[in-house]
Design a protein around this motif. Structure first.
Motif, short mmCIF file in Angstrom:
data_model
loop_
_atom_site.label_atom_id
_atom_site.label_comp_id
_atom_site.label_asym_id
_atom_site.label_seq_id
_atom_site.Cartn_x
_atom_site.Cartn_y
_atom_site.Cartn_z
N CYS A 66 23.40 51.59 14.49
CA CYS A 66 24.32 52.71 14.75
C CYS A 66 25.09 52.62 16.07
O CYS A 66 25.85 53.52 16.38
N ASN A 67 24.85 51.58 16.83
CA ASN A 67 25.53 51.36 18.11
C ASN A 67 25.16 52.33 19.23
O ASN A 67 25.85 52.39 20.24
N ASN A 68 24.06 53.09 19.08
CA ASN A 68 23.57 53.89 20.21
C ASN A 68 23.17 52.94 21.33
O ASN A 68 22.70 51.83 21.08
N LYS A 69 23.32 53.40 22.56
CA LYS A 69 23.00 52.56 23.72
C LYS A 69 21.50 52.55 23.99
O LYS A 69 20.79 53.49 23.68
N ASN A 70 21.06 51.46 24.58
CA ASN A 70 19.70 51.28 25.09
C ASN A 70 18.60 51.47 24.03
O ASN A 70 17.72 52.33 24.19
N PRO A 71 18.62 50.68 22.98
CA PRO A 71 17.55 50.79 21.98
C PRO A 71 16.21 50.37 22.58
O PRO A 71 16.15 49.43 23.38
N VAL A 72 15.16 51.07 22.21
CA VAL A 72 13.83 50.74 22.72
C VAL A 72 12.85 50.46 21.57
O VAL A 72 11.65 50.48 21.76
N TRP A 73 13.40 50.17 20.41
CA TRP A 73 12.61 49.81 19.25
C TRP A 73 13.17 48.52 18.68
O TRP A 73 14.30 48.14 18.98
N ALA A 74 12.37 47.85 17.86
CA ALA A 74 12.82 46.61 17.26
C ALA A 74 12.27 46.48 15.85
O ALA A 74 11.18 46.96 15.56
N SER A 75 13.07 45.86 14.99
CA SER A 75 12.58 45.43 13.70
C SER A 75 12.14 43.98 13.90
O SER A 75 12.97 43.09 14.07
N VAL A 76 10.84 43.77 13.93
CA VAL A 76 10.28 42.47 14.29
C VAL A 76 10.71 41.38 13.31
O VAL A 76 11.18 40.32 13.73
N ASN A 77 10.55 41.64 12.03
CA ASN A 77 10.85 40.58 11.06
C ASN A 77 12.34 40.29 10.94
O ASN A 77 12.73 39.23 10.46
N LEU A 78 13.19 41.20 11.40
CA LEU A 78 14.64 40.96 11.39
C LEU A 78 15.14 40.56 12.77
O LEU A 78 16.29 40.14 12.91
N GLY A 79 14.31 40.70 13.79
CA GLY A 79 14.67 40.28 15.13
C GLY A 79 15.81 41.08 15.74
O GLY A 79 16.58 40.56 16.52
N VAL A 80 15.91 42.38 15.38
CA VAL A 80 17.01 43.21 15.90
C VAL A 80 16.47 44.40 16.68
O VAL A 80 15.35 44.87 16.44
N PHE A 81 17.30 44.88 17.60
CA PHE A 81 16.97 46.04 18.43
C PHE A 81 17.60 47.28 17.81
O PHE A 81 18.77 47.26 17.43
N ILE A 82 16.82 48.35 17.74
CA ILE A 82 17.28 49.59 17.11
C ILE A 82 16.86 50.80 17.95
O ILE A 82 15.93 50.72 18.75
N CYS A 83 17.56 51.91 17.74
CA CYS A 83 17.26 53.14 18.48
C CYS A 83 16.13 53.92 17.80
O CYS A 83 15.67 53.55 16.71
N PHE A 84 15.72 55.00 18.43
CA PHE A 84 14.64 55.83 17.92
C PHE A 84 14.93 56.36 16.52
O PHE A 84 14.08 56.30 15.63
N GLU A 85 16.15 56.90 16.31
CA GLU A 85 16.51 57.47 15.01
C GLU A 85 16.48 56.40 13.91
O GLU A 85 15.95 56.62 12.82
N CYS A 86 17.05 55.25 14.21
CA CYS A 86 17.08 54.17 13.21
C CYS A 86 15.69 53.59 12.98
O CYS A 86 15.37 53.15 11.88
N ALA A 87 14.85 53.62 14.01
CA ALA A 87 13.47 53.14 13.86
C ALA A 87 12.74 53.98 12.81
O ALA A 87 12.00 53.44 11.98
N GLY A 88 12.98 55.27 12.82
CA GLY A 88 12.37 56.14 11.81
C GLY A 88 12.82 55.77 10.40
O GLY A 88 12.01 55.72 9.48
N ARG A 89 14.09 55.50 10.26
CA ARG A 89 14.61 55.09 8.95
C ARG A 89 14.03 53.74 8.53
O ARG A 89 13.61 53.56 7.40
N HIS A 90 13.96 52.81 9.48
CA HIS A 90 13.39 51.49 9.18
C HIS A 90 11.93 51.60 8.76
O HIS A 90 11.49 50.88 7.86
N ARG A 91 11.19 52.49 9.40
CA ARG A 91 9.78 52.67 9.01
C ARG A 91 9.66 53.13 7.55
O ARG A 91 8.74 52.75 6.85
N SER A 92 10.64 53.90 7.11
CA SER A 92 10.59 54.40 5.73
C SER A 92 10.84 53.28 4.70
O SER A 92 10.49 53.43 3.54
#
Length: 160
Positions: free
Chosen positions: A29-55
């Motif tokens: 989503c292009n939010n600044k300063n992501p502090v989460w990651a999708s390990v198997n995809l090797g990407v950095f994501i924000c808190f909101e997107c981390a919740g969606r990824h967990r689902s």
């Protein structure tokens, strides 16, 4: 069972990875300063997107906090080999529309990207070189700490 890295090593790796400007914004989503990651995809994501990824489930996106969770050597290697730019380039070249921010992560091409990252880790590093690099970081930190408290010669420091 795979070993977890010390939090100091984890923090040092992420500090270095965040020097890459593409990693300082959420891949989804292009939010600044992501502090989460999708390990198997090797990407950095924000808190909101981390919740969606967990689902999506861990087989599609395995989510970790870059500052709170424990990380294994192989997981950090995935992040070092991956990164937002590499994923972005792969998605573009594979004609995956990732810019709409509602990516179909169950797309088989995305699964292939995850497998590609795994194979690159297995080929090039197999975690052992990362462990050596991590030991070097620890030894460097010990050296810097000892030098900063009064040791005058780097050669005087014993590696434990």
């Amino acid at each position: 069972m795979a070993e977890y890295v010390d939090s100091e090593i984890r923090d040092q790796v992420f500090k270095e990875l965040m020097q890459n400007k593409e990693n300082t914004i959420c891949f989804d989503c292009n939010n600044k300063n992501p502090v989460w990651a999708s390990v198997n995809l090797g990407v950095f994501i924000c808190f909101e997107c981390a919740g969606r990824h967990r689902s999506y489930g861990t087989s599609i996106s395995f989510v970790r906090s870059i500052c709170l969770d424990k990380w294994k050597y192989s997981q950090l290697e995935t992040m070092k080999i991956g990164g937002n730019k590499k994923a972005s380039d792969y998605f573009k070249n594979s004609n995956i529309d990732y810019e709409d921010k509602h990516i179909n992560y169950s797309n088989s091409l995305i699964g292939k990207y995850s497998e590609l990252l795994k194979s690159q880790i297995n080929k090039s590093t197999n975690s052992n070189s990362f462990k050596n690099e991590s030991n070097n970081i620890n030894n460097e930190n010990k050296t810097n700490i000892k030098l900063s408290v009064g040791t005058t010669n780097k050669n005087d420091i014993n590696d434990e």
